[in-house]
Design a protein around this motif. Sequence first.
Motif, PDB file in Angstrom:
ATOM      1  N   SER A 130       0.842  -1.330  -0.126  1.00  0.00           N
ATOM      2  CA  SER A 130      -0.182  -0.139  -0.046  1.00  0.00           C
ATOM      3  C   SER A 130       0.871   1.325   0.059  1.00  0.00           C
ATOM      4  N   PHE A 131       0.255   2.236  -0.673  1.00  0.00           N
ATOM      5  CA  PHE A 131       0.981   3.718  -0.411  1.00  0.00           C
ATOM      6  C   PHE A 131       0.083   4.450   0.566  1.00  0.00           C
ATOM      7  N   GLY A 132       0.675   4.633   1.687  1.00  0.00           N
ATOM      8  CA  GLY A 132      -0.314   5.400   2.667  1.00  0.00           C
ATOM      9  C   GLY A 132      -1.425   4.338   2.924  1.00  0.00           C
ATOM     10  N   ASP A 133      -2.674   5.115   2.774  1.00  0.00           N
ATOM     11  CA  ASP A 133      -4.090   4.486   2.831  1.00  0.00           C
ATOM     12  C   ASP A 133      -4.409   3.679   1.811  1.00  0.00           C
ATOM     13  N   LEU A 134      -3.681   4.107   0.653  1.00  0.00           N
ATOM     14  CA  LEU A 134      -4.057   3.240  -0.283  1.00  0.00           C
ATOM     15  C   LEU A 134      -3.648   1.714  -0.743  1.00  0.00           C
ATOM     16  N   ASP A 135      -4.515   0.701  -0.629  1.00  0.00           N
ATOM     17  CA  ASP A 135      -4.073  -0.663  -0.892  1.00  0.00           C
ATOM     18  C   ASP A 135      -3.988  -0.863  -2.436  1.00  0.00           C
ATOM     19  N   VAL A 136      -2.732  -1.036  -2.834  1.00  0.00           N
ATOM     20  CA  VAL A 136      -2.489  -1.240  -4.228  1.00  0.00           C
ATOM     21  C   VAL A 136      -2.588  -2.742  -4.696  1.00  0.00           C
ATOM     22  N   ILE A 137      -1.820  -3.413  -3.788  1.00  0.00           N
ATOM     23  CA  ILE A 137      -1.677  -4.849  -4.086  1.00  0.00           C
ATOM     24  C   ILE A 137      -2.320  -5.498  -2.845  1.00  0.00           C
ATOM     25  N   GLY A 163      -4.357  -5.814 -17.452  1.00  0.00           N
ATOM     26  CA  GLY A 163      -5.058  -5.358 -16.487  1.00  0.00           C
ATOM     27  C   GLY A 163      -5.399  -3.960 -16.635  1.00  0.00           C
ATOM     28  N   GLY A 164      -6.267  -3.277 -16.084  1.00  0.00           N
ATOM     29  CA  GLY A 164      -6.686  -1.837 -16.206  1.00  0.00           C
ATOM     30  C   GLY A 164      -5.632  -1.031 -15.561  1.00  0.00           C
ATOM     31  N   SER A 165      -5.762   0.119 -15.826  1.00  0.00           N
ATOM     32  CA  SER A 165      -5.109   1.159 -15.145  1.00  0.00           C
ATOM     33  C   SER A 165      -4.990   1.187 -13.775  1.00  0.00           C
ATOM     34  N   GLY A 166      -4.117   1.396 -13.033  1.00  0.00           N
ATOM     35  CA  GLY A 166      -4.172   1.458 -11.447  1.00  0.00           C
ATOM     36  C   GLY A 166      -4.288   0.133 -10.906  1.00  0.00           C
ATOM     37  N   SER A 167      -4.303  -1.100 -11.557  1.00  0.00           N
ATOM     38  CA  SER A 167      -4.481  -2.415 -10.859  1.00  0.00           C
ATOM     39  C   SER A 167      -3.272  -2.861 -10.033  1.00  0.00           C
ATOM     40  N   GLY A 168      -2.115  -1.813 -10.190  1.00  0.00           N
ATOM     41  CA  GLY A 168      -0.979  -2.413  -9.650  1.00  0.00           C
ATOM     42  C   GLY A 168      -0.044  -3.137 -10.355  1.00  0.00           C
ATOM     43  N   LYS A 169      -0.072  -3.116 -11.555  1.00  0.00           N
ATOM     44  CA  LYS A 169       0.926  -3.924 -12.483  1.00  0.00           C
ATOM     45  C   LYS A 169       2.382  -3.287 -12.251  1.00  0.00           C
ATOM     46  N   SER A 170       2.526  -1.975 -12.481  1.00  0.00           N
ATOM     47  CA  SER A 170       3.829  -1.571 -12.245  1.00  0.00           C
ATOM     48  C   SER A 170       4.287  -1.641 -11.137  1.00  0.00           C
ATOM     49  N   THR A 171       3.410  -1.441  -9.908  1.00  0.00           N
ATOM     50  CA  THR A 171       3.958  -1.403  -8.616  1.00  0.00           C
ATOM     51  C   THR A 171       4.564  -2.813  -8.503  1.00  0.00           C
ATOM     52  N   LEU A 172       3.825  -4.016  -8.884  1.00  0.00           N
ATOM     53  CA  LEU A 172       4.231  -5.444  -8.596  1.00  0.00           C
ATOM     54  C   LEU A 172       5.685  -5.667  -9.112  1.00  0.00           C
ATOM     55  N   LEU A 196      12.497  -2.005  -5.739  1.00  0.00           N
ATOM     56  CA  LEU A 196      12.501  -0.713  -5.872  1.00  0.00           C
ATOM     57  C   LEU A 196      11.487  -0.097  -4.864  1.00  0.00           C
ATOM     58  N   GLU A 197      10.444  -1.245  -4.829  1.00  0.00           N
ATOM     59  CA  GLU A 197       9.081  -0.728  -3.657  1.00  0.00           C
ATOM     60  C   GLU A 197       9.275  -1.680  -2.512  1.00  0.00           C
ATOM     61  N   VAL A 198       9.149  -1.274  -1.254  1.00  0.00           N
ATOM     62  CA  VAL A 198       8.832  -2.153  -0.233  1.00  0.00           C
ATOM     63  C   VAL A 198       7.348  -2.848  -0.197  1.00  0.00           C
ATOM     64  N   ASP A 220       7.826  -3.283 -18.092  1.00  0.00           N
ATOM     65  CA  ASP A 220       6.764  -2.341 -17.732  1.00  0.00           C
ATOM     66  C   ASP A 220       6.021  -1.583 -18.858  1.00  0.00           C
ATOM     67  N   GLU A 221       4.998  -1.991 -19.745  1.00  0.00           N
ATOM     68  CA  GLU A 221       4.583  -1.384 -20.852  1.00  0.00           C
ATOM     69  C   GLU A 221       5.688  -0.809 -21.528  1.00  0.00           C
ATOM     70  N   ALA A 222       6.733  -1.545 -22.253  1.00  0.00           N
ATOM     71  CA  ALA A 222       7.801  -1.082 -22.954  1.00  0.00           C
ATOM     72  C   ALA A 222       7.246  -0.294 -23.976  1.00  0.00           C
ATOM     73  N   THR A 253       1.918  -5.551 -20.098  1.00  0.00           N
ATOM     74  CA  THR A 253       1.382  -5.217 -21.494  1.00  0.00           C
ATOM     75  C   THR A 253       0.111  -4.838 -21.757  1.00  0.00           C
ATOM     76  N   HIS A 254      -0.266  -4.006 -22.708  1.00  0.00           N
ATOM     77  CA  HIS A 254      -1.414  -3.894 -23.485  1.00  0.00           C
ATOM     78  C   HIS A 254      -1.597  -4.418 -24.855  1.00  0.00           C
ATOM     79  N   GLU A 255      -0.345  -4.936 -25.314  1.00  0.00           N
ATOM     80  CA  GLU A 255      -0.475  -5.416 -26.743  1.00  0.00           C
ATOM     81  C   GLU A 255      -0.783  -6.839 -26.579  1.00  0.00           C
TER      82      GLU A 255
HETATM   83  N1  ATP Z   1       4.820   6.256  -5.667  1.00  0.00           N
HETATM   84  C1  ATP Z   1       3.384   6.253  -5.405  1.00  0.00           C
HETATM   85  N2  ATP Z   1       2.709   7.055  -4.344  1.00  0.00           N
HETATM   86  C2  ATP Z   1       1.646   6.732  -3.942  1.00  0.00           C
HETATM   87  N3  ATP Z   1       0.491   6.107  -4.977  1.00  0.00           N
HETATM   88  C3  ATP Z   1       1.204   5.485  -6.004  1.00  0.00           C
HETATM   89  C4  ATP Z   1       2.567   5.322  -6.172  1.00  0.00           C
HETATM   90  N4  ATP Z   1       2.721   4.519  -7.290  1.00  0.00           N
HETATM   91  C5  ATP Z   1       1.592   4.222  -7.491  1.00  0.00           C
HETATM   92  N5  ATP Z   1       0.502   4.575  -6.926  1.00  0.00           N
HETATM   93  C6  ATP Z   1      -0.778   4.300  -6.868  1.00  0.00           C
HETATM   94  O1  ATP Z   1      -1.061   2.788  -6.909  1.00  0.00           O
HETATM   95  C7  ATP Z   1      -1.929   2.295  -7.915  1.00  0.00           C
HETATM   96  C8  ATP Z   1      -1.298   1.374  -8.708  1.00  0.00           C
HETATM   97  O2  ATP Z   1      -0.479   2.058  -9.550  1.00  0.00           O
HETATM   98  P1  ATP Z   1       0.340   1.223 -10.467  1.00  0.00           P
HETATM   99  O3  ATP Z   1       1.395   2.171 -11.481  1.00  0.00           O
HETATM  100  O4  ATP Z   1       1.025  -0.106  -9.971  1.00  0.00           O
HETATM  101  O5  ATP Z   1      -0.623   0.725 -11.806  1.00  0.00           O
HETATM  102  P2  ATP Z   1      -0.563   0.236 -12.919  1.00  0.00           P
HETATM  103  O6  ATP Z   1      -1.471  -1.159 -12.924  1.00  0.00           O
HETATM  104  O7  ATP Z   1       0.658  -0.118 -13.471  1.00  0.00           O
HETATM  105  O8  ATP Z   1      -1.537   1.103 -14.072  1.00  0.00           O
HETATM  106  P3  ATP Z   1      -1.175   1.352 -15.364  1.00  0.00           P
HETATM  107  O9  ATP Z   1      -1.657   0.690 -16.513  1.00  0.00           O
HETATM  108  O10 ATP Z   1      -1.783   3.076 -15.542  1.00  0.00           O
HETATM  109  O11 ATP Z   1       0.420   1.572 -15.428  1.00  0.00           O
HETATM  110  C9  ATP Z   1      -2.467   3.654  -8.668  1.00  0.00           C
HETATM  111  O12 ATP Z   1      -3.654   4.116  -8.134  1.00  0.00           O
HETATM  112  C10 ATP Z   1      -1.488   4.585  -8.293  1.00  0.00           C
HETATM  113  O13 ATP Z   1      -2.076   6.101  -8.009  1.00  0.00           O
END
Ligand code: ATP
Lengths: 240, 216
Positions: free
Chosen positions: A10-17, A34-43, A50-52, A161-163, A193-195
């Motif tokens: 999570s980022f603060g209060d936001l649960d991402v994964i 998966g859709g935007s914001g679903s946490g793919k890049s974060t994973l 690079l992220e804890v 990551d979405e190269a 990827t989106h391809e």
């Molecule tokens: N450094 C950060 N600080 C706070 N929130 C973040 C941070 N990085 C990502 N987020 C939030 O985490 C959520 C997931 O982000 P992430 O980039 O993993 O999504 P994604 O699946 O890769 O989306 P996209 O397809 O748009 O790239 C988003 O709501 C984003 O706003």
Amino acid sequence: MIEIENVHKSFGDLDVIKGVSLTVNKGEVVSIIGGSGSGKSTLLMCINGLEVIQQGSIRVDGTEVHNKATDLNRLRQKIGIVFQQWNAFPHLTVLENVMLAPRKVLGQSRAEAEEVAVRQLTHVGLADKLKVFPGKLSGGQQQRMAIARALAMSPDYMLFDEATSALDPQLVGEVLDTMRMLAEDGMTMVLVTHEISFAREVSDRVAFFRNGLVHEIGTPEQVLVSPQYAETADFLKSVL
Amino acid sequence: MLTTSITSTDLLFLLQGAWTTILLTLWAMLLGTAGGVICGLLRATLPRATLPLAWVLDAFRSVPLLIQFVLFNSLKSIAGLDWSAFSVACAVLGVYAAAYCTEIVRSGVLAVSPNVRRAGRSLGLNYWQDLRYIVMPMATRIAFPGWLNLTLSVMKDTALVMWIGIVELLRASQIIVTRIQEPLLVLCIAGLIYYFISLVVARLGNQLEKRWQEND
Ligand SMILES: Nc1ncnc2c1ncn2[C@@H]1O[C@H](COP(=O)(O)OP(=O)(O)OP(=O)(O)O)[C@@H](O)[C@H]1O
Ligand SMILES: [Mg+2]
């Protein structure tokens, strides 16, 4: 082997994964859609530290990534990552971009590093751009340079990551070709990827991410052609 | 009409003053840059912990230089330091330049894209290698124009050291004016010398910038 077990992030209060488990075997190509914001890049960022993470575990070849005792700089040497934004080092030439990490991290001599860099850059079709600065390259060329830069470290794993999603349509092909080449060489890869058609062609498995969870996972045919869940089908409809 | 009582000795005297101005600027910028790089990096990496440092540097930036010279000079006598006026001048100008340089370095470091740093770290570069091979070169290019401006403004500020008894370019011209009573001519010459020094500095800087720009 990459073993992701019940990871929460999570980022603060936001649960991402919210509890992702996923295993990537040696030589396997796994695509994440998966859709935007679903946490793919974060994973992906969690995989090389690079992220804890807040909960769960990620092991790469048995090494616990999120363990204080782990030497992350060392672990990252075997995990190459290519970002959506190619992130060239603008003050270095293409050749120097690729040589930097092998020299400073692996301690290679200039000659050694240069040989590897030239080989990798030739491989991605940039042999004639060695002395050029990244600012003078097209997006596709910069992205291929970023791939060569990661490959110069001789990684065992490559994360993409979405190269191609920041590229003009006519430049997408050249980068996909480079990635296809890697897949054929047997590189273990995780592709965000989106391809969809590309994912279908190169992947051994495809995972559909939704709301920070693996919603559906299986072979490309299972997930992309005859998905089990309505959400997966809806997503596929929206990107096709 | 065109007769003047300025002599070649006077001109030499002016040039000596100019040399002092150059030396003061060099020392001030040497100290200022060293201090500014250290403090600027600290400010950029540990913004909270170094807040007190920011307050101190703010004080040095906001109190007029003249007051700083006079204060430091009296402090020196009280503390019994056996510094020459020149050392005092270099120290005060150096701290003053460092206070400005800190802000220049700090904003330069912060302007380096976190994504690029991330890419560096993802290749296995450790914190210090990232700083040395990616952040510093990129921040230098960003901060350089501001640093060049600072150099030019410090050069003009060196004129204030006359208040603690150093004869630099401006003081030298005043001395000559008092004697030969031709302020317009003498000050024009002094102004030209300042202009010439600035021109050289700016030219050198522009060349460096142009070399960097060719890469972008
Ligand atoms: N450094 C950060 N600080 C706070 N929130 C973040 C941070 N990085 C990502 N987020 C939030 O985490 C959520 C997931 O982000 P992430 O980039 O993993 O999504 P994604 O699946 O890769 O989306 P996209 O397809 O748009 O790239 C988003 O709501 C984003 O706003
Ligand atoms: Mg993303």
